[in-house]
Scaffold this motif. Structure first.
Motif, mmCIF file in Angstrom:
data_model
loop_
_atom_site.group_PDB
_atom_site.id
_atom_site.type_symbol
_atom_site.label_atom_id
_atom_site.label_comp_id
_atom_site.label_asym_id
_atom_site.label_seq_id
_atom_site.Cartn_x
_atom_site.Cartn_y
_atom_site.Cartn_z
ATOM 1 N N TRP A 251 24.141 -33.714 -3.981
ATOM 2 C CA TRP A 251 24.560 -34.326 -5.248
ATOM 3 C C TRP A 251 23.870 -35.674 -5.447
ATOM 4 C CZ3 TRP A 251 27.038 -38.874 -6.559
ATOM 5 C CH2 TRP A 251 27.476 -38.968 -7.879
ATOM 6 N N GLN B 143 20.261 -35.150 -6.507
ATOM 7 C CA GLN B 143 20.158 -34.749 -7.908
ATOM 8 C C GLN B 143 20.439 -35.931 -8.836
ATOM 9 O OE1 GLN B 143 22.563 -34.236 -10.471
ATOM 10 N NE2 GLN B 143 21.055 -33.262 -11.869
ATOM 11 N N ALA C 166 17.426 -38.377 -8.746
ATOM 12 C CA ALA C 166 16.094 -37.802 -8.963
ATOM 13 C C ALA C 166 15.341 -38.504 -10.080
ATOM 14 C CB ALA C 166 16.221 -36.306 -9.261
ATOM 15 N N ILE D 191 13.367 -31.805 -10.190
ATOM 16 C CA ILE D 191 14.832 -31.792 -10.125
ATOM 17 C C ILE D 191 15.420 -32.479 -11.352
ATOM 18 C CG2 ILE D 191 16.828 -32.663 -8.839
ATOM 19 C CD1 ILE D 191 15.173 -32.356 -6.287
ATOM 20 N N ASP D 192 14.825 -33.591 -11.744
ATOM 21 C CA ASP D 192 15.342 -34.360 -12.882
ATOM 22 C C ASP D 192 15.198 -33.582 -14.185
ATOM 23 O OD1 ASP D 192 16.309 -36.781 -14.202
ATOM 24 O OD2 ASP D 192 14.250 -36.971 -14.931
ATOM 25 N N ASP E 232 21.058 -29.242 -16.730
ATOM 26 C CA ASP E 232 22.405 -29.359 -16.166
ATOM 27 C C ASP E 232 23.303 -28.312 -16.838
ATOM 28 O OD1 ASP E 232 21.970 -31.464 -14.378
ATOM 29 O OD2 ASP E 232 22.077 -32.938 -16.013
ATOM 30 N N ALA F 2 21.197 -27.620 -12.386
ATOM 31 C CA ALA F 2 20.492 -28.445 -11.411
ATOM 32 C C ALA F 2 21.452 -29.027 -10.385
ATOM 33 C CB ALA F 2 19.746 -29.570 -12.128
ATOM 34 N N ALA F 3 22.590 -29.510 -10.876
ATOM 35 C CA ALA F 3 23.569 -30.091 -9.951
ATOM 36 C C ALA F 3 24.131 -29.035 -9.012
ATOM 37 C CB ALA F 3 24.695 -30.754 -10.736
ATOM 38 N N ALA G 167 21.485 -28.198 -6.380
ATOM 39 C CA ALA G 167 21.326 -29.285 -5.412
ATOM 40 C C ALA G 167 22.492 -29.326 -4.435
ATOM 41 C CB ALA G 167 21.194 -30.624 -6.142
#
Length: 234
Positions: free
Chosen positions: A35, A38, A41, A59-60, A64, A67-68, A71
């Motif tokens: 977390w 993420q 990032a 990752i950025d 969402d 992605a979270a 991660a």
């Protein structure tokens, strides 16, 4: 710590509390780290210079909440892997009629009671001493020393409260040591390289080969110490 007897007169010395802690702690830490990675990032991706900026940028830019979730899930998996390795590296001692078995890191070693002439702790290592002053086993452990001692003495094994009776016979190994035969010296050179590279399994195998040649080896502060056993004098 537990010491429980089964219907087969087997006594087991283990640390179930630490085992349970590893299974909970490492996955939680791994998920938390995922977390944090993420969350940070974007900040890392915008730095002028930073390692793995391409990875952090990917990752950025991922949508969402996927992605979270990815991660955190990846961190959880890493934590589980670490937990598996940590639990596997814990020493478990089992006493049965006439023998004791040490299990650690997938390695299981059974030693007959009649072959053991002394048991002691050398810092955080449990050592079983045999005839002719050779070492039958030497294993690192975080188990309670008091409970391990009580278990061995309760099973009739000779406990050496004063520690290693041959400690003064050890001498530090150097590459210019001329009191060793060539084969043993070469094995110690290879073992020093294995220790330097963190190859514990390879170092353990080389130690076993040295034991067969009549040389006992112990490590302290990344240094090797050796002594001859007394088989020639027995």
């Amino acid at each position: 710590m537990s010491a429980s007897e089964s219907s087969f007169d087997e006594t087991v010395i283990d640390d179930p509390g630490a085992r349970a802690l590893f299974w909970v702690l490492f996955p939680v830490l791994g998920a938390g780290l995922g977390w944090v990675v993420q969350w940070a990032a974007g900040w890392v991706a915008d730095l002028p210079v930073a390692p793995l900026q391409g990875v952090f940028r990917a990752i950025d830019e991922a949508p969402d909440p996927q992605a979270a979730l990815v991660a955190v899930g990846a961190g959880l998996v890493v934590g589980l892997v670490v937990a598996v390795l940590a639990v596997a590296d814990m020493l478990v001692i089992r006493f049965a009629v006439g023998e004791v078995t040490l299990t650690r890191g997938g390695k299981k070693q059974s030693v007959s009671r009649g072959d053991v002439t002394g048991v002691f702790f050398d810092r955080n290592e449990l050592v079983l001493l045999g005839r002719s002053s050779t070492e039958l086993a030497r294993e690192k452990t975080d188990l309670s020393k008091q409970k391990v001692e009580a278990a061995f003495t309760g099973a009739g094994y000779p406990w050496l409260a004063g520690g290693d009776p041959h400690r003064d016979e050890f001498r530090i190994w150097t590459r210019i040591d001329d009191d060793l035969p060539g084969v043993a010296h070469g094995l110690l050179i290879d073992r020093a390289a294995a220790l330097e590279k963190g190859k514990a399994d390879e170092a353990a195998v080389l130690r076993e080969q040295l034991l067969k040649l009549g040389f006992v080896v112990r490590d302290e502060k990344k240094k090797q110490y050796w002594r001859r056993d007394q088989r020639e004098l027995a």
